[in-house]
Design an enzyme around this catalytic site. Structure first.
Site, PDB file in Angstrom:
ATOM      1  NE  ARG A  14      -1.130   2.578   2.864  1.00  0.00           N
ATOM      2  CZ  ARG A  14      -0.626   3.693   3.371  1.00  0.00           C
ATOM      3  NH1 ARG A  14      -0.568   4.799   2.644  1.00  0.00           N
ATOM      4  NH2 ARG A  14      -0.134   3.714   4.611  1.00  0.00           N
ATOM      5  CG  ASP A  15       3.346   4.277   2.966  1.00  0.00           C
ATOM      6  OD1 ASP A  15       3.084   5.204   2.180  1.00  0.00           O
ATOM      7  OD2 ASP A  15       4.015   4.458   3.993  1.00  0.00           O
ATOM      8  CG  HIS A 211       3.365   4.506   9.084  1.00  0.00           C
ATOM      9  ND1 HIS A 211       3.078   3.443   8.251  1.00  0.00           N
ATOM     10  CD2 HIS A 211       3.927   5.457   8.290  1.00  0.00           C
ATOM     11  CE1 HIS A 211       3.435   3.748   7.015  1.00  0.00           C
ATOM     12  NE2 HIS A 211       3.959   4.969   7.018  1.00  0.00           N
ATOM     13  CG  HIS A 213       8.071   7.543   6.640  1.00  0.00           C
ATOM     14  ND1 HIS A 213       7.621   8.236   5.539  1.00  0.00           N
ATOM     15  CD2 HIS A 213       7.169   6.542   6.837  1.00  0.00           C
ATOM     16  CE1 HIS A 213       6.502   7.689   5.086  1.00  0.00           C
ATOM     17  NE2 HIS A 213       6.204   6.661   5.861  1.00  0.00           N
ATOM     18  CB  CYS A 244      10.845  10.299   1.401  1.00  0.00           C
ATOM     19  SG  CYS A 244      10.156  11.753   2.213  1.00  0.00           S
ATOM     20  CG  ASN A 253       7.348   3.249   3.888  1.00  0.00           C
ATOM     21  OD1 ASN A 253       6.601   3.670   4.757  1.00  0.00           O
ATOM     22  ND2 ASN A 253       7.030   3.284   2.606  1.00  0.00           N
TER      23      ASN A 253
END
Length: 312
Positions: A14-15, A211, A213, A244, A253
């Site tokens: 997803r991300d 979550h 990064h 990013c 991530n």
């Protein structure tokens, strides 16, 4: 009984995929999810129920959920931006649904075209809808407190706002909140402080996932701070896929492979076979040959004599 101390939630499908231009074929996504499941990953965020016009990379999410449901024991998660997305997620049979609530109001307006009051109203509608869903079909509903540590548009985000919004969404009826370092601003001291404030105000059981990064190289340091406090769920992306957009060349991530190695080396069970996980990386590289993949363990290998906690 769960066979892990720390639950790793894989968010790459997803991300990761929503952040790149390439569209991974549906069959390749299924192969990725199956391989990670077989490696022992307990939860996978398989997609997002958004307009395919906005994210054509995730247009097949309903089909991916249907496939994931054939993998016994896999916790299937998905992201939704609003009530319409939530209705689609419930229809598809997702086990856990997250909705992003940007703590920077400017970011919220840019991201979902909603002010804070409007977003709270949308979350209220989502909760009211879920109350009509039979218990056995009702997914766990998490509000992700996005940009909780800082925003590329506004800069610093008031921690009082973050805590207040956590209180509000839990009062509305969300099952839990999650802390999201959307833009890679967080540092360990800040993470501990905000986490403790939400725990003090809302209860420790209402915030158990983060979550984070690695945009500014603080990803694993922040994970360490989180797990030392008692956080039990950590998101990560295979190969750090997604990058990013605000820091060209940087992994956005946290890299799942590096995270698994660190936790297992610390004596914390993830239930994940790191050798099988590294093999998944090769599968994904074949499907996304032009996308950069990050990570130190894939290049350096696990140290000689390494015995993972999950193998003990």
């Amino acid at each position: 009984m769960a066979n892990f101390d720390i639950e790793i939630s894989e968010v790459g499908p997803r991300d990761g995929l929503q952040s790149i231009k390439a569209i991974m074929p549906t069959e390749a996504k299924k192969a990725w999810i199956k391989a990670e499941f077989e490696a022992g990953v307990p939860e996978i965020e398989v997609g997002s129920f958004v307009s395919p016009k906005l994210l054509p990379q995730l247009a097949d999410t309903a089909e991916i959920v249907a496939y994931a449901r054939t993998l016994p024991g896999l916790q299937i998660a998905a992201l939704v931006p609003n009530l319409r997305g939530l209705e689609a997620a419930v229809k598809a049979g997702v086990h856990k649904v997250g909705i992003p609530f940007s703590q920077s109001e400017t970011h919220s307006i840019k991201n979902v075209k909603k002010t804070h009051p409007e977003m709270l109203a949308e979350i209220q509608r989502c909760v009211e809808f879920l109350q009509t869903v039979p218990a056995e079909q009702r997914p766990r509903f998490e509000v992700g407190l996005s940009t909780a540590f800082g925003c590329t548009i506004e800069g610093n985000v008031d921690e009082d706002v973050v805590v207040s919004n956590a209180e509000k969404v839990l009062e509305i009826g969300a099952d839990e909140v999650g802390l999201s370092d959307t833009t890679g601003f967080a540092n360990p001291v800040q993470l501990k402080r905000i986490t403790q404030r939400i725990w003090d105000s809302c209860g420790k059981d209402k915030l158990m996932g983060v979550h984070l990064h690695n945009t500014r190289g603080q990803g694993l340091a922040n994970v360490l701070a989180a797990v030392e406090m008692g956080i039990t769920t950590v998101d990560a992306s295979l190969g750090g896929i997604g990058g990013c957009p605000w820091a060209p060349g940087a992994s956005g991530n946290i890299v799942t492979e590096d995270l698994v190695w660190m936790l297992e080396a610390m004596g914390l069970k993830t239930g994940i076979d790191i050798d099988k996980l590294l093999a998944v990386r090769e599968l994904v590289k074949e499907a996304l040959p032009d996308e950069p993949m990050y990570g130190f363990i894939p290049d350096a290998g696990v140290p000689k004599g390494f015995v993972p906690a999950s193998a003990v």
